[in-house]
Structures are given as structure tokens and as C-alpha cells.
Design a protein around this motif. Sequence first.
Motif, PDB file in Angstrom:
ATOM      1  N   SER A 135       0.822  -1.210   0.000  1.00  0.00           N
ATOM      2  CA  SER A 135       0.000   0.000   0.000  1.00  0.00           C
ATOM      3  C   SER A 135       0.856   1.260   0.000  1.00  0.00           C
ATOM      4  N   ARG A 177      -3.311  12.666   2.543  1.00  0.00           N
ATOM      5  CA  ARG A 177      -3.484  11.817   1.361  1.00  0.00           C
ATOM      6  C   ARG A 177      -2.976  10.402   1.623  1.00  0.00           C
ATOM      7  N   HIS A 181      -5.286   6.960   1.886  1.00  0.00           N
ATOM      8  CA  HIS A 181      -5.017   5.829   0.995  1.00  0.00           C
ATOM      9  C   HIS A 181      -4.831   4.543   1.791  1.00  0.00           C
TER      10      HIS A 181
END
Length: 208
Positions: A135, A177, A181
Amino acid sequence: MNRKVLTGKIAHFHLFKKGDEKAFAFFFNLYYNQIVGFCAEFIKDRDKAKSIAQEAFLKLWLNREKVQKVNGIKAFLYTSAKSDCLNLFRHKKVVHKHINSSLRKREESLNIEVLNAINFDVVMLAELEELIEGSVNELPDKCKQVFKMRRVDFKKNKEIAAELNISIKAVEANMTRALKHLKNKLSDYLPATLFLTLLLVLKEWILI
């Protein structure tokens, strides 16, 4: 995880099991700051966090024969640290400064709830390592860099802004951000209360 890094850890693990102090120092240097950071997130006292981390490593050394796999070292350390953090709360030895009594109690209650919910199982750690590494690697370069400096190196927003020659607002935007995510990626795997905590705990592979 990088194969070279994993091979090095396994080699040190075998030496550690035999009582090699240099191998022990290898794992101490690898995990000490992570354990301190984990404890500090809950007890809000850096000195106590360091003491707990040191105690965890002492227990690890004394119980090294019981650790069966290299990933078991990390699981052992975090389990020991978790237990000692809970003991501090139970004996009301944690001191919170500049925080009102009502908020302190709510925060302590949440911290205890999160600590009780965490199970540092070797398999769970391995699965999360792979998931988080993938990720994080999906993040844009600048976003990833800011995230690593904030969550891995524990640098302040002002320091990150100065080093990268960007504004503090840009640092904050990149962190927002990155966390959004990662939360989306991990939402099906982790309870919400554990998300940020386990990002702190499971950060070694982000450096790779």
C-alpha cells in the motif's frame, strides 16, 4: 520484504538463538525505536516508554530459547511492551500533563481498549507487513517520502517542510493523502481503532 534484508535477519536470528551478543545488538538497533514509539503513543511519557522498551529487550534476551522464528522477535517485543503499558494504566502510574481530567480518562480508556484488542501474532504481523508495504509503495513519490519522514523518522512537520523545501500545509496535505489511501486499503482488515496504532507498529518495511 526485501530478500536481502530477510536473509540478513535470519542469519542474525540463528546467532541470537545461540547467545551471540552482536546478533542481539542487531535486533536492538532494528526495533528499539519502534518499541519506544509504540509505547509513547499510549503512555505519553518518553522516559517511561524507553524503560519499557529496555525491559522488553531484557526479557527477550532471557527468553531467547523460546522464540522459534525470526518474526517472533518482533511479536515478543510488542507483546511485552503492550503488557507493561497496560500494567502502568492499571496501577495508575501514567502521568498526563496539560490535559483535563475528563479527557484524560477518556483517552486512557481508549488506549486500554486498543491495547487489549491488539494481538501480536506472528502470522498477523507477516500478513500486515506485506499489505502495508504494498500500500505504501502505491503512494506518489513525494507523498511516500513525507509519510516515511513523519511516521518512520518521527520528524515534525516543520522539519519535513524545511528538508523538502515545501510548505507546512503541503506536508499536512501529503500526510492526509497517505493516511486516507492506507486507511482505504486496510479498512477491510483492521478495526478503525487499531489503524493508526498499527501503522506505527508495523513500519519497518516502509524503509525498504
